[in-house]
Design a protein around this motif. Sequence first.
Motif, mmCIF file in Angstrom:
data_model
loop_
_atom_site.group_PDB
_atom_site.id
_atom_site.type_symbol
_atom_site.label_atom_id
_atom_site.label_comp_id
_atom_site.label_asym_id
_atom_site.label_seq_id
_atom_site.Cartn_x
_atom_site.Cartn_y
_atom_site.Cartn_z
ATOM 1 N N THR A 127 66.037 -123.292 -8.859
ATOM 2 C CA THR A 127 66.548 -122.454 -7.764
ATOM 3 C C THR A 127 65.930 -121.065 -7.728
ATOM 4 O O THR A 127 66.097 -120.349 -6.739
ATOM 5 N N GLY A 128 65.248 -120.651 -8.809
ATOM 6 C CA GLY A 128 64.695 -119.300 -8.885
ATOM 7 C C GLY A 128 65.722 -118.244 -9.231
ATOM 8 O O GLY A 128 65.412 -117.057 -9.241
ATOM 9 N N ASN A 187 69.157 -118.294 3.454
ATOM 10 C CA ASN A 187 70.547 -118.298 2.998
ATOM 11 C C ASN A 187 70.814 -119.411 1.999
ATOM 12 O O ASN A 187 71.522 -119.223 1.014
ATOM 13 N N ALA A 188 70.227 -120.585 2.236
ATOM 14 C CA ALA A 188 70.430 -121.705 1.313
ATOM 15 C C ALA A 188 69.892 -121.368 -0.071
ATOM 16 O O ALA A 188 70.443 -121.801 -1.093
ATOM 17 N N SER A 189 68.822 -120.556 -0.112
ATOM 18 C CA SER A 189 68.214 -120.214 -1.399
ATOM 19 C C SER A 189 69.107 -119.290 -2.225
ATOM 20 O O SER A 189 68.811 -119.028 -3.389
ATOM 21 N N LEU A 196 64.004 -124.831 -4.677
ATOM 22 C CA LEU A 196 63.012 -123.991 -3.997
ATOM 23 C C LEU A 196 61.812 -124.788 -3.491
ATOM 24 O O LEU A 196 61.162 -124.394 -2.530
ATOM 25 N N ARG A 197 61.496 -125.896 -4.160
ATOM 26 C CA ARG A 197 60.296 -126.657 -3.796
ATOM 27 C C ARG A 197 60.574 -127.675 -2.692
ATOM 28 O O ARG A 197 59.784 -127.830 -1.769
ATOM 29 N N ASP A 202 70.027 -129.724 -4.221
ATOM 30 C CA ASP A 202 69.602 -130.410 -5.438
ATOM 31 C C ASP A 202 70.743 -131.270 -5.978
ATOM 32 O O ASP A 202 71.799 -130.766 -6.363
ATOM 33 N N ASP A 203 70.528 -132.592 -6.014
ATOM 34 C CA ASP A 203 71.597 -133.517 -6.401
ATOM 35 C C ASP A 203 72.077 -133.293 -7.830
ATOM 36 O O ASP A 203 73.269 -133.441 -8.126
#
Length: 504
Positions: A127-128, A187-189, A196-197, A202-203
């Motif tokens: 996610t960074g 916003n999702a980030s 991020l990729r 992300d499950d």
Amino acid sequence: MAKYVMAIDQGTTSTRAMIFDHESNVVAWDQKEHEQIYPQPGWVEHNPMEIWERTQEVVKNALAKAGISGSDIVAIGVTNQRETTIVWNKRTGKPYYNAIVWQDTRTAPICAQLQREGYEAMYREKTGLPIATYFSGPKLQWILDNVPGVREDAEKGEALFGNIDTWLIWWLTGGPDGGAHVTDVSNASRTMLMNLRTLDWDDDILKIHRIPRQMLPQIRPSSDPRFYGKTPKSGLLGAEVPVCGDLGDQQAALVGQAGLDVGMAKNTYGTGCFLLLNTGTNIVPSKSGLLTTVAYQFGDGPCIYALEGSIAITGALVQWLRDNLGLIKTSAEVEDLARTVEDNGGIYFVPFFSGAFAPYWRLDARGVIVGLTRYINKGHLARAVLEATAYQTRDVFDAMYADSGIRLAELRVDGGMVRNELLMQFQADILGVPVVRPVIQETTSLGAAYAAGMAVGFWSGPEQIRQYWKEDKRWLPKMDPETREKLYAGWKKAVERSFGWVEF
């Protein structure tokens, strides 16, 4: 008849609607504050329905001030306080709980548990982001775990999650009557849930937080020619207007500052402070306590990334001086009070009210004032309040260079505090680089307008945006290097004193 773009800027303390013409001029605007709710220490909430009511009021008032109707608006862009978390019922539109604000620290035990279980590196890689109370994922988990009925409704597909952008776009495009349940990549980030990729939820992370995927919004570009939806003819604007721009507030400010080239940076001085550096299509992992985040995505173009330093308390510290201590009547008075003294008198104010954000990320930190003597008066306190903003920016500025190798030639600034001339000069002094304020200082709203306007062809694209940016004022460093480093060393000592105050 001339046509316009509207930006809805929903911030931590207020909501603003701004109308822009084709030359990026502000035609009209309106703004209203909303209540800050503090149920217990460390908890910060907003009433989502109050925010929607304020949004409707400012949109109507801005149109009236401009003397135009909804049919004169060609597109609407939304920008918002990021990470603030809402869950609501998709049939009634009623929130299950107040919005949990980005500053809220109630999820510290959840985050501490994730860290103990060794997930920090995985979250950083995917996610960074570090594991922190700041982000939406832990807040959403808290609501699912603690508010009766939410988990059951989420698993049935009845409960919807969103940050403020998602909440407002859903209502603008129809609400319970077919409203679009979307967010954008920026916003999702900020949720701690998006990869991020892949630019998708992300499950693996959803499983850790036990979050049903069906309650999450669809992730879309920040400027979307396919539109998220349209305002209904019978709705707020009385016309079908495309809602097609969406950016988190700090990413919107980067766009509004025309920071569209690799290596360009801006700092926004609001409730908190947020320094973003455009890294282009490169995902730059941070080893210095910064966030790797999405900057924006225009249509089918590539996703553009950024390094960000997020500081929780800057303008909010001035409000605290006003509201909690009563030393000033208005926020603007802090500059006059600070000018009654020559320097800070040897004190430093470290405002880690919600823990330390970038580049430290210490959940155990709390605010401290150090160096107090009988000599200190309220002028010194006011000066230390302003200097805290500049010192925190220096922390991030240095971390950005360590991560990217890019030494900034100047810093573009925006937000409410940039009208404070004393602060801007001290900022240039403590950084050792020029600080530049643009003509249009409400760059957050402008960035959201640009995203929406580009989606409908009102503006041709990034090149036109670059042409509209104009400098208003520039502050050059005047402080000698020895004094600069001595003052900053004092700040670093003060920061160390704030650590380890809270135990989990």
